[in-house]
Design a protein around this motif. Structure first.
Motif, PDB file in Angstrom:
ATOM      1  N   GLY A   1      39.199  42.050  40.065  1.00 27.45           N
ATOM      2  CA  GLY A   1      38.676  40.899  40.784  1.00 27.45           C
ATOM      3  C   GLY A   1      39.318  40.682  42.141  1.00 27.45           C
ATOM      4  O   GLY A   1      39.310  39.567  42.671  1.00 27.45           O
TER       5      GLY A   1
ATOM      6  N   PHE B   1      29.848  45.703  40.826  1.00 22.77           N
ATOM      7  CA  PHE B   1      30.709  44.737  41.506  1.00 22.77           C
ATOM      8  C   PHE B   1      30.799  45.072  42.996  1.00 22.77           C
ATOM      9  O   PHE B   1      30.723  44.188  43.857  1.00 22.77           O
ATOM     10  CB  PHE B   1      32.113  44.742  40.909  1.00 22.77           C
ATOM     11  CG  PHE B   1      32.163  44.451  39.441  1.00 22.77           C
ATOM     12  CD1 PHE B   1      31.231  43.627  38.840  1.00 22.77           C
ATOM     13  CD2 PHE B   1      33.149  45.014  38.649  1.00 22.77           C
ATOM     14  CE1 PHE B   1      31.277  43.364  37.479  1.00 22.77           C
ATOM     15  CE2 PHE B   1      33.213  44.757  37.293  1.00 22.77           C
ATOM     16  CZ  PHE B   1      32.269  43.940  36.702  1.00 22.77           C
TER      17      PHE B   1
ATOM     18  N   ARG C   1      33.204  40.066  41.799  1.00 28.43           N
ATOM     19  CA  ARG C   1      34.343  40.584  41.067  1.00 28.43           C
ATOM     20  C   ARG C   1      34.369  40.001  39.658  1.00 28.43           C
ATOM     21  O   ARG C   1      33.819  38.941  39.395  1.00 28.43           O
ATOM     22  CB  ARG C   1      35.653  40.217  41.789  1.00 28.43           C
ATOM     23  CG  ARG C   1      35.760  40.813  43.197  1.00 28.43           C
ATOM     24  CD  ARG C   1      35.933  42.328  43.133  1.00 28.43           C
ATOM     25  NE  ARG C   1      36.150  42.892  44.452  1.00 28.43           N
ATOM     26  CZ  ARG C   1      35.200  43.395  45.221  1.00 28.43           C
ATOM     27  NH1 ARG C   1      33.941  43.369  44.809  1.00 28.43           N
ATOM     28  NH2 ARG C   1      35.492  43.913  46.390  1.00 28.43           N
ATOM     29  N   VAL C   2      35.044  40.706  38.772  1.00 26.94           N
ATOM     30  CA  VAL C   2      35.138  40.255  37.390  1.00 26.94           C
ATOM     31  C   VAL C   2      36.168  39.145  37.265  1.00 26.94           C
ATOM     32  O   VAL C   2      36.728  38.689  38.239  1.00 26.94           O
ATOM     33  CB  VAL C   2      35.501  41.436  36.464  1.00 26.94           C
ATOM     34  CG1 VAL C   2      34.359  42.402  36.379  1.00 26.94           C
ATOM     35  CG2 VAL C   2      36.755  42.129  36.945  1.00 26.94           C
TER      36      VAL C   2
ATOM     37  N   ARG D   1      40.674  37.093  38.132  1.00 31.78           N
ATOM     38  CA  ARG D   1      41.142  36.053  39.039  1.00 31.78           C
ATOM     39  C   ARG D   1      40.527  34.680  38.732  1.00 31.78           C
ATOM     40  O   ARG D   1      40.880  33.693  39.353  1.00 31.78           O
ATOM     41  CB  ARG D   1      40.804  36.411  40.487  1.00 31.78           C
ATOM     42  CG  ARG D   1      41.689  37.502  41.057  1.00 31.78           C
ATOM     43  CD  ARG D   1      41.218  37.913  42.422  1.00 31.78           C
ATOM     44  NE  ARG D   1      41.388  36.859  43.409  1.00 31.78           N
ATOM     45  CZ  ARG D   1      42.449  36.745  44.205  1.00 31.78           C
ATOM     46  NH1 ARG D   1      43.452  37.589  44.104  1.00 31.78           N
ATOM     47  NH2 ARG D   1      42.514  35.782  45.119  1.00 31.78           N
ATOM     48  N   SER D   2      39.582  34.638  37.825  1.00 26.35           N
ATOM     49  CA  SER D   2      38.859  33.389  37.572  1.00 26.35           C
ATOM     50  C   SER D   2      39.611  32.535  36.551  1.00 26.35           C
ATOM     51  O   SER D   2      39.267  32.483  35.377  1.00 26.35           O
ATOM     52  CB  SER D   2      37.451  33.704  37.055  1.00 26.35           C
ATOM     53  OG  SER D   2      36.755  34.505  37.975  1.00 26.35           O
TER      54      SER D   2
END
Length: 356
Positions: free
Chosen positions: A77, A344, A350-351, A354-355
């Protein structure tokens, strides 16, 4: 250097930049490869010092690893593109490491921030210190990246065990660790503390004997036999392509998860693992903890353990999404992961690492 010079090389795949390094005064010879460029973000990738048999081998290694770093960054990410520097170990070794890495750092400076780097195989903390003193484009000082890499691997091993057996408990599970360098050693410590049964191999006999003294319950195995052990998890933590057309049929494990880069020789091996029912955790996901940790320092000036561990805890969520899609599409895990990375990159999304 004109990129057209490298377009016929085996590992060239639309790379944005290849820089040839040559400074005879310190026997510096090597290459920097950048996978692709982003308008607002630099390319990140560590520096490797290795005894290559030819310049072509060195360039191909840089190209291959830069591409892998791009995948790793996307899967984690991160907005950065991938890069890699490889330095060819001179015959007889480096005469003056301080001068050598000072000159190398100056070469990095010439890219004006397009390339941010740290240490990989062959470099020491002292080398990194010299580089840091001579360039502001160096990351990783005082960051225990090998530890964070091992933590990420530990997490994906737990997720894989849970997926396969319904429990992520490490106690009593069996492991074969190939290579006891920085990350292999850190992974060994984590698994040993949880009561795992562990086979190890290492080409450096001094390191191997020390490990056997420090961890008396481990069992040492010849390097050529480590992948043949009947275990739950095989952990490649040495060099590239340990799972190849020859070794894949010799595996007696349920899961492959380790720190080595480019663990699979090619996608055909990934397909073979799928047919054999062996779970393969894509290397650019399993070993992304090191990148995540040094990026944390890069973005915040100083790394923070709590912040990094929170990011690493997201890695299994990404792996579970890959497992689910592999099931739905009846496709290999490696192929699904590669496809997701490309999605992506194409969509510039992004995956979820980082979320948080």
């Amino acid at each position: 250097m004109a990129i057209s010079k490298y377009k016929n090389l085996k590992e060239f795949d639309g790379h944005a930049l290849v820089v040839e390094l040559n400074e005879p005064s310190v026997d510096l010879k090597g290459f920097i490869a950048i996978d692709r460029k982003a308008d607002k973000f630099p390319a990140l990738g560590a520096t490797r010092l290795w005894k290559y048999s030819s310049e072509e081998d060195a360039i191909n290694d840089a190209l291959r690893l830069a591409k892998l770093m791009g995948k790793k960054s996307a899967m984690a990410g991160l907005p950065y593109t991938g890069a890699k520097a490889v330095l060819m170990l001179p015959e007889g070794g480096i005469k003056n490491r301080e001068e050598y890495f000072k000159v190398y750092a100056q070469k990095v400076n010439e890219l004006s921030g397009q390339f941010i780097t740290g240490t990989d195989v062959g470099l020491t903390d002292d080398d990194l210190k010299i580089m840091s003193e001579n360039s502001k484009f160096i990351i990783g000082m005082d960051v225990p990246a090998a530890y964070y890499t091992a933590v990420g691997i530990f997490y994906v091993i737990q997720a894989s065990l849970e997926y396969k057996f319904g429990s992520g408990n490490i106690t009593g599970r069996t492991f074969a660790i190939q290579g006891l360098g920085k990350t292999g050693y850190e992974l060994l410590k984590l698994l040993y503390a949880e009561g795992a049964k562990i086979f190890v191999s290492e080409i450096n006999t001094d390191i191997l004997e020390q490990v056997c003294r420090d961890f008396p319950l481990v069992k040492k195995v010849l390097p050529e036999d480590i992948h043949k052990q009947e275990v739950d998890v095989f952990c490649p933590c040495a060099m590239s392509h340990s799972v190849n057309s020859r070794t894949v049929s010799e595996l007696k494990c349920t899961i492959v998860a380790g720190s080595a880069n480019n663990q699979l020789e090619d996608e055909a091996v990934g397909e073979k693992l799928h047919k054999l029912g062996i779970i393969y955790v894509p290397d650019y996901l399993s070993n992304s903890g090191g990148l995540i940790s040094v990026v944390d320092q890069f973005e915040n000036k100083k790394h923070n353990d709590e912040r990094i561990l929170l990011k690493l805890s997201k890695i299994p969520e990404v792996l579970r999404a890959i497992f689910l899609r592999s099931e739905e599409e009846q496709s290999s895990i490696s192929g699904v992961a590669d496809g997701m990375v490309q999605e992506f990159l194409n969509k510039e999304v992004r995956v979820g690492v980082r979320s948080y």
